[in-house]
Design a protein around this motif. Structure first.
Motif, short mmCIF file in Angstrom:
data_model
loop_
_atom_site.label_atom_id
_atom_site.label_comp_id
_atom_site.label_asym_id
_atom_site.label_seq_id
_atom_site.Cartn_x
_atom_site.Cartn_y
_atom_site.Cartn_z
N ILE A 1 10.66 24.38 31.30
CA ILE A 1 10.11 23.98 30.00
C ILE A 1 10.55 24.99 28.97
O ILE A 1 10.36 26.19 29.16
N GLN A 2 11.13 24.52 27.91
CA GLN A 2 11.61 25.39 26.84
C GLN A 2 10.66 25.31 25.66
O GLN A 2 10.26 24.22 25.24
N GLN A 3 10.29 26.47 25.14
CA GLN A 3 9.56 26.52 23.88
C GLN A 3 10.59 26.74 22.78
O GLN A 3 11.48 27.56 22.92
N TYR A 4 10.45 26.00 21.72
CA TYR A 4 11.40 26.12 20.61
C TYR A 4 10.65 25.97 19.29
O TYR A 4 9.49 25.59 19.27
N ILE A 5 11.32 26.29 18.21
CA ILE A 5 10.72 26.17 16.89
C ILE A 5 11.19 24.86 16.27
O ILE A 5 12.39 24.61 16.12
N LYS A 6 10.23 24.01 15.94
CA LYS A 6 10.56 22.75 15.27
C LYS A 6 10.42 22.94 13.77
O LYS A 6 9.58 23.73 13.31
N PRO B 1 -2.08 23.17 18.14
CA PRO B 1 -1.57 23.36 19.50
C PRO B 1 -0.63 22.21 19.86
O PRO B 1 -0.70 21.13 19.28
N ASN B 2 0.27 22.46 20.80
CA ASN B 2 1.21 21.44 21.27
C ASN B 2 1.11 21.39 22.78
O ASN B 2 0.99 22.42 23.44
N ALA C 1 5.90 26.05 16.78
CA ALA C 1 6.31 26.00 18.18
C ALA C 1 6.12 24.61 18.77
O ALA C 1 5.19 23.90 18.41
N ASP C 2 7.01 24.23 19.67
CA ASP C 2 6.88 22.98 20.41
C ASP C 2 7.49 23.20 21.79
O ASP C 2 8.13 24.23 22.04
N LEU C 3 7.30 22.25 22.69
CA LEU C 3 7.76 22.35 24.07
C LEU C 3 8.59 21.14 24.45
O LEU C 3 8.32 20.04 24.00
N LYS C 4 9.59 21.38 25.33
CA LYS C 4 10.35 20.25 25.86
C LYS C 4 10.81 20.59 27.27
O LYS C 4 11.04 21.75 27.62
#
Length: 90
Positions: A45-50, A30-31, A58-61
């Motif tokens: 908040i953007q979810q993106y693929i790291k 989990p992140n 998945a990660d969040l920024k």
């Protein structure tokens, strides 16, 4: 809130002047993104693929208002629902 997909966003009002945690799960863990929300302010908040060694996760920024407002004009509001739980097999 629900499961995400490309081109959708969630909207959630939260209590101001408090700490909040936004979480997402990915293939391996989990992140979490912690935010100290101020009253009267919007947060995007953007979810993106790291990148990962074998597969991305998945990660969040947090993104600025300009980027967030532009994104929600192009995406559809998602329906809140149940999230599936990741299971770990040993």
């Amino acid at each position: 809130m629900g499961e995400t997909a490309r081109g959708v966003f969630f909207y959630k009002e939260v209590e101001g002047n408090q700490n909040h945690t936004v979480s997402t799960e990915s293939e391996f863990s989990p992140n979490h993104l912690k935010i100290e929300a101020q009253s009267g302010k919007n947060y995007f908040i953007q979810q993106y693929i790291k990148p990962g060694i074998f597969v991305g996760g998945a990660d969040l920024k947090l993104v600025d208002d300009t980027q967030g407002k532009k994104a929600i004009t192009e995406y559809s509001l998602a329906s809140a629902g149940q999230c599936s739980k990741a299971t770990i097999q040993l």
